[in-house]
Design a protein around this motif. Structure first.
Motif, mmCIF file in Angstrom:
data_model
loop_
_atom_site.group_PDB
_atom_site.id
_atom_site.type_symbol
_atom_site.label_atom_id
_atom_site.label_comp_id
_atom_site.label_asym_id
_atom_site.label_seq_id
_atom_site.Cartn_x
_atom_site.Cartn_y
_atom_site.Cartn_z
ATOM 1 N N TYR A 196 35.735 74.960 49.956
ATOM 2 C CA TYR A 196 34.380 74.744 49.450
ATOM 3 C C TYR A 196 34.366 73.671 48.375
ATOM 4 N N GLN A 197 35.321 73.714 47.476
ATOM 5 C CA GLN A 197 35.368 72.724 46.408
ATOM 6 C C GLN A 197 35.618 71.334 46.981
ATOM 7 N N ASN A 198 36.441 71.235 47.991
ATOM 8 C CA ASN A 198 36.684 69.936 48.625
ATOM 9 C C ASN A 198 35.405 69.382 49.237
ATOM 10 N N LYS A 199 34.655 70.231 49.929
ATOM 11 C CA LYS A 199 33.391 69.784 50.516
ATOM 12 C C LYS A 199 32.420 69.355 49.433
ATOM 13 N N GLN A 200 32.310 70.171 48.399
ATOM 14 C CA GLN A 200 31.378 69.879 47.316
ATOM 15 C C GLN A 200 31.779 68.602 46.586
ATOM 16 N N GLU A 201 33.068 68.455 46.338
ATOM 17 C CA GLU A 201 33.560 67.257 45.642
ATOM 18 C C GLU A 201 33.323 66.007 46.477
ATOM 19 N N ALA A 202 33.601 66.075 47.765
ATOM 20 C CA ALA A 202 33.392 64.926 48.651
ATOM 21 C C ALA A 202 31.916 64.550 48.685
ATOM 22 N N PHE A 203 31.064 65.557 48.773
ATOM 23 C CA PHE A 203 29.627 65.308 48.792
ATOM 24 C C PHE A 203 29.177 64.670 47.478
ATOM 25 N N GLN A 204 29.669 65.174 46.362
ATOM 26 C CA GLN A 204 29.277 64.644 45.060
ATOM 27 C C GLN A 204 29.719 63.193 44.886
ATOM 28 N N HIS A 205 30.923 62.881 45.336
ATOM 29 C CA HIS A 205 31.406 61.497 45.255
ATOM 30 C C HIS A 205 30.521 60.573 46.088
ATOM 31 N N ALA A 206 30.164 61.015 47.280
ATOM 32 C CA ALA A 206 29.295 60.198 48.133
ATOM 33 C C ALA A 206 27.938 60.006 47.476
ATOM 34 N N SER A 207 27.393 61.067 46.937
ATOM 35 C CA SER A 207 26.097 60.984 46.266
ATOM 36 C C SER A 207 26.141 60.010 45.099
ATOM 37 N N ASN A 208 27.185 60.094 44.309
ATOM 38 C CA ASN A 208 27.336 59.183 43.159
ATOM 39 C C ASN A 208 27.427 57.732 43.608
ATOM 40 N N LYS A 209 28.173 57.468 44.659
ATOM 41 C CA LYS A 209 28.338 56.093 45.149
ATOM 42 C C LYS A 209 27.018 55.537 45.669
ATOM 43 N N VAL A 210 26.247 56.349 46.362
ATOM 44 C CA VAL A 210 24.945 55.896 46.865
ATOM 45 C C VAL A 210 24.031 55.575 45.682
ATOM 46 N N ASN A 211 24.027 56.431 44.685
ATOM 47 C CA ASN A 211 23.209 56.173 43.490
ATOM 48 C C ASN A 211 23.643 54.890 42.796
ATOM 49 N N ASP A 212 24.943 54.656 42.703
ATOM 50 C CA ASP A 212 25.447 53.419 42.106
ATOM 51 C C ASP A 212 24.954 52.203 42.886
ATOM 52 N N VAL A 267 30.706 58.160 51.927
ATOM 53 C CA VAL A 267 29.852 58.988 52.783
ATOM 54 C C VAL A 267 30.618 59.386 54.045
ATOM 55 N N GLU A 268 31.312 58.444 54.643
ATOM 56 C CA GLU A 268 32.091 58.741 55.849
ATOM 57 C C GLU A 268 33.159 59.794 55.571
ATOM 58 N N LYS A 269 33.833 59.684 54.439
ATOM 59 C CA LYS A 269 34.841 60.688 54.069
ATOM 60 C C LYS A 269 34.195 62.051 53.890
ATOM 61 N N ALA A 270 33.065 62.081 53.215
ATOM 62 C CA ALA A 270 32.388 63.350 52.955
ATOM 63 C C ALA A 270 31.901 63.990 54.262
ATOM 64 N N LEU A 271 31.511 63.172 55.217
ATOM 65 C CA LEU A 271 31.033 63.713 56.497
ATOM 66 C C LEU A 271 32.123 64.485 57.234
ATOM 67 N N THR A 272 33.370 64.161 56.990
ATOM 68 C CA THR A 272 34.456 64.844 57.694
ATOM 69 C C THR A 272 34.617 66.295 57.254
ATOM 70 N N VAL A 273 34.113 66.645 56.077
ATOM 71 C CA VAL A 273 34.249 68.016 55.576
ATOM 72 C C VAL A 273 32.906 68.647 55.206
ATOM 73 N N HIS A 280 24.107 71.410 55.893
ATOM 74 C CA HIS A 280 23.110 70.890 54.947
ATOM 75 C C HIS A 280 23.574 69.567 54.335
ATOM 76 N N GLN A 281 24.833 69.504 53.945
ATOM 77 C CA GLN A 281 25.365 68.277 53.351
ATOM 78 C C GLN A 281 25.357 67.149 54.367
ATOM 79 N N GLU A 282 25.650 67.456 55.609
ATOM 80 C CA GLU A 282 25.671 66.434 56.654
ATOM 81 C C GLU A 282 24.301 65.775 56.789
ATOM 82 N N THR A 283 23.252 66.565 56.736
ATOM 83 C CA THR A 283 21.894 66.030 56.814
ATOM 84 C C THR A 283 21.636 65.069 55.659
ATOM 85 N N GLN A 284 22.015 65.467 54.454
ATOM 86 C CA GLN A 284 21.806 64.624 53.282
ATOM 87 C C GLN A 284 22.664 63.365 53.349
ATOM 88 N N LEU A 285 23.895 63.502 53.801
ATOM 89 C CA LEU A 285 24.787 62.340 53.898
ATOM 90 C C LEU A 285 24.254 61.329 54.911
#
Length: 85
Positions: free
Chosen positions: A4-20, A55-61, A65-70
């Motif tokens: 779960y933490q890996n999924k959440q962390e991957a999603f958060q990193h993707a979200s941060n990069k998109v915001n950047d 985003v691509e990395k985060a999609l793998t895990v 719900h996260q997939e939709t957002q990614l």
């Protein structure tokens, strides 16, 4: 680290990069007539590429719900590319 933490962390990193990338795109639009536009555009390209990779990395895990957002993030990045690149 749990799955779960890996999924959440991957999603958060993707979200941060998109915001950047979005912040950089906004900065570029404001500075479009300034002398350093080319430098800023190169920086934006790098930001967008890094965001896509994350985003691509985060999609793998991602959870369903996260997939939709990614996927939505990928659409946002496509809009940035189409607007400026």
């Amino acid at each position: 680290m749990s799955y779960y933490q890996n999924k959440q962390e991957a999603f958060q990193h993707a979200s941060n990069k998109v915001n950047d990338a979005e912040r950089t795109a906004d900065d570029i639009l404001m500075a479009i007539h300034e002398a350093d536009y080319g430098t800023e555009l190169a920086h934006l390209k790098e930001e967008v590429n890094q965001a896509y990779q994350q985003v691509e990395k985060a999609l793998t895990v991602a959870s369903e719900h996260q997939e939709t957002q990614l996927k939505s993030y990928k659409e946002q990045l496509d809009k940035i590319r189409n607007q400026l690149l």
